[in-house]
Enzyme design. Structure first.
Site, PDB file in Angstrom:
ATOM      1  N   GLU A  25      12.479 -47.496  11.758  1.00  0.00           N
ATOM      2  CA  GLU A  25      11.109 -47.940  11.422  1.00  0.00           C
ATOM      3  C   GLU A  25      10.172 -47.502  12.541  1.00  0.00           C
ATOM      4  OE1 GLU A  25       9.186 -49.630   9.336  1.00  0.00           O
ATOM      5  OE2 GLU A  25      10.407 -50.821   7.959  1.00  0.00           O
ATOM      6  N   ASN A 154       3.375 -55.699   6.480  1.00  0.00           N
ATOM      7  CA  ASN A 154       3.965 -54.389   6.724  1.00  0.00           C
ATOM      8  C   ASN A 154       2.930 -53.406   7.244  1.00  0.00           C
ATOM      9  OD1 ASN A 154       6.130 -52.545   6.731  1.00  0.00           O
ATOM     10  ND2 ASN A 154       7.048 -53.621   5.012  1.00  0.00           N
ATOM     11  N   ASP A 200       5.815 -49.769   2.361  1.00  0.00           N
ATOM     12  CA  ASP A 200       6.362 -50.154   3.670  1.00  0.00           C
ATOM     13  C   ASP A 200       5.381 -49.677   4.741  1.00  0.00           C
ATOM     14  OD1 ASP A 200       8.114 -50.722   5.818  1.00  0.00           O
ATOM     15  OD2 ASP A 200       9.871 -50.385   4.590  1.00  0.00           O
TER      16      ASP A 200
HETATM   17  O1  LIG Z   1       9.273 -53.480   6.805  1.00  0.00           O
HETATM   18  C1  LIG Z   1      10.203 -53.941   6.198  1.00  0.00           C
HETATM   19  O2  LIG Z   1      10.198 -53.850   4.898  1.00  0.00           O
HETATM   20  C2  LIG Z   1      11.350 -54.025   4.112  1.00  0.00           C
HETATM   21  C3  LIG Z   1      10.826 -54.512   2.826  1.00  0.00           C
HETATM   22  S1  LIG Z   1      11.463 -53.791   1.415  1.00  0.00           S
HETATM   23  O3  LIG Z   1      12.915 -53.722   1.549  1.00  0.00           O
HETATM   24  O4  LIG Z   1      10.853 -52.502   1.238  1.00  0.00           O
HETATM   25  O5  LIG Z   1      11.083 -54.702   0.359  1.00  0.00           O
HETATM   26  C4  LIG Z   1      12.303 -55.026   4.712  1.00  0.00           C
HETATM   27  O6  LIG Z   1      13.508 -55.013   4.011  1.00  0.00           O
HETATM   28  C5  LIG Z   1      12.518 -54.698   6.149  1.00  0.00           C
HETATM   29  O7  LIG Z   1      13.417 -55.573   6.773  1.00  0.00           O
HETATM   30  C6  LIG Z   1      11.230 -54.696   6.885  1.00  0.00           C
HETATM   31  O8  LIG Z   1      11.401 -54.275   8.191  1.00  0.00           O
END
Ligand SMILES: O=C1O[C@H](CS(=O)(=O)O)[C@@H](O)[C@H](O)[C@H]1O
Length: 289
Positions: A25, A154, A200
């Site tokens: 990430e 996010n 995301d």
């Molecule tokens: O940023 C994040 O987003 C995901 C969300 S999703 O899986 O796209 O719904 C999440 O799983 C993750 O842990 C988080 O860091």
């Protein structure tokens, strides 16, 4: 495979690293650390791509959610519930302060505004609706709630003139847009409703286009400021998590990926990818604290 629209062209996708991350990430390109850094979020690690293609890994806490350079040098990283600061590029960050006590909530994505304040988003480990927050932290550590009652706070980024903020609260399935007035986020409204995948991380380029990683759909989609789809980057993995611009001309789009909670991850899930694009990104904004 990658494809481009009339105004935005994208080249061929390149895999930059092996599948190094469980949950890659938060990519950030900064001269402060000489290129690209990103996080293996749930491992609590920060990764640095060196010029020779090698990758260094630094453990910073139980969670490494996002990071940014500091204007005075060094960098800031959001850990599980707080912020840590390092005084130089390769220094290990020391805890600064925690924003809350509740162990069921952790940091997630974040950004910095045009006056150097940090925006820090959160999410519940169990993704309970309404338990996430977007905070704003100024240079002195003063904290304000900017968006309450989110679920998975996010990607967030600003238009090149600083007047708009684009924001993903993932389970809405939308990217929303705010007006930025005297540093406050007002007038929230839908920008794009994504038909597939979960919005995301996101980044805004120098033309004001909004690039959104669609987790679950294995792609990054580029939208014009009017919301139309201009280009798409298709990944060989489902969990595309975040993107940023890098390279000397800021025309390399880096994309992080994940294998979070997958029983059947693709061999490349967790790798870092890169694609050349025709429109450059914006330089990273540093945290003033
Ligand atoms: O940023 C994040 O987003 C995901 C969300 S999703 O899986 O796209 O719904 C999440 O799983 C993750 O842990 C988080 O860091």
């Amino acid at each position: 495979m990658a494809s481009g629209g009339a105004d935005v062209e994208v080249g061929d996708l390149e895999q930059v690293t092996d599948a190094l991350c469980y949950h890659g990430e938060g990519p950030v390109w900064s001269p402060t650390w000489g290129g690209l850094r990103w996080v293996d979020m749930l491992a609590g690690d920060v990764l640095t791509l060196r010029a020779d293609g090698s990758v260094d890994r630094m453990h910073v806490g139980d969670v490494a959610a996002f990071l940014r350079p500091r204007t005075r040098g060094g960098w800031v990283v959001a850990t599980e519930r707080g912020l840590s600061l390092a005084d130089d590029a390769d220094g290990i960050p020391e805890p600064w302060f925690d924003l809350w006590d509740d162990p069921s909530v952790r940091m997630n994505d974040g950004a910095v505004d045009f006056v150097g304040r940090l925006w820090a988003g959160t999410m519940g480990y169990d993704r309970v609706p309404g338990t996430a927050t977007l905070y704003r932290v100024d240079a002195h550590g003063s904290v304000e709630v900017v968006v309450p009652d989110a679920t998975i706070s996010n990607g967030i980024d600003l238009s090149p003139d600083g007047r708009l903020a684009y924001y993903d609260d993932t389970p809405t399935g939308r990217t929303d847009v705010f007006d930025v007035v005297d540093g406050e986020l007002v007038g929230r409204r839908p920008f794009v409703a994504h038909g597939s995948g979960h919005p995301d991380g996101l980044t805004v380029d120098s033309a004001g286009n909004v690039w959104v990683a669609l987790n679950g759909a294995g792609r990054v989609r580029c939208h014009s400021p009017a919301g139309e789809v201009l280009a798409e980057v298709e990944l060989p993995v489902r969990l595309a998590t975040a993107c940023t611009f890098g390279g000397d001309d800021l025309r390399d789009l880096y994309v992080t990926t994940s294998r979070e909670n997958l029983d059947d991850p693709e061999p490349e899930a967790g790798a870092l990818f890169r694609v050349r694009v025709s429109v450059p990104g914006l330089p990273v904004r540093a945290f003033a604290g």
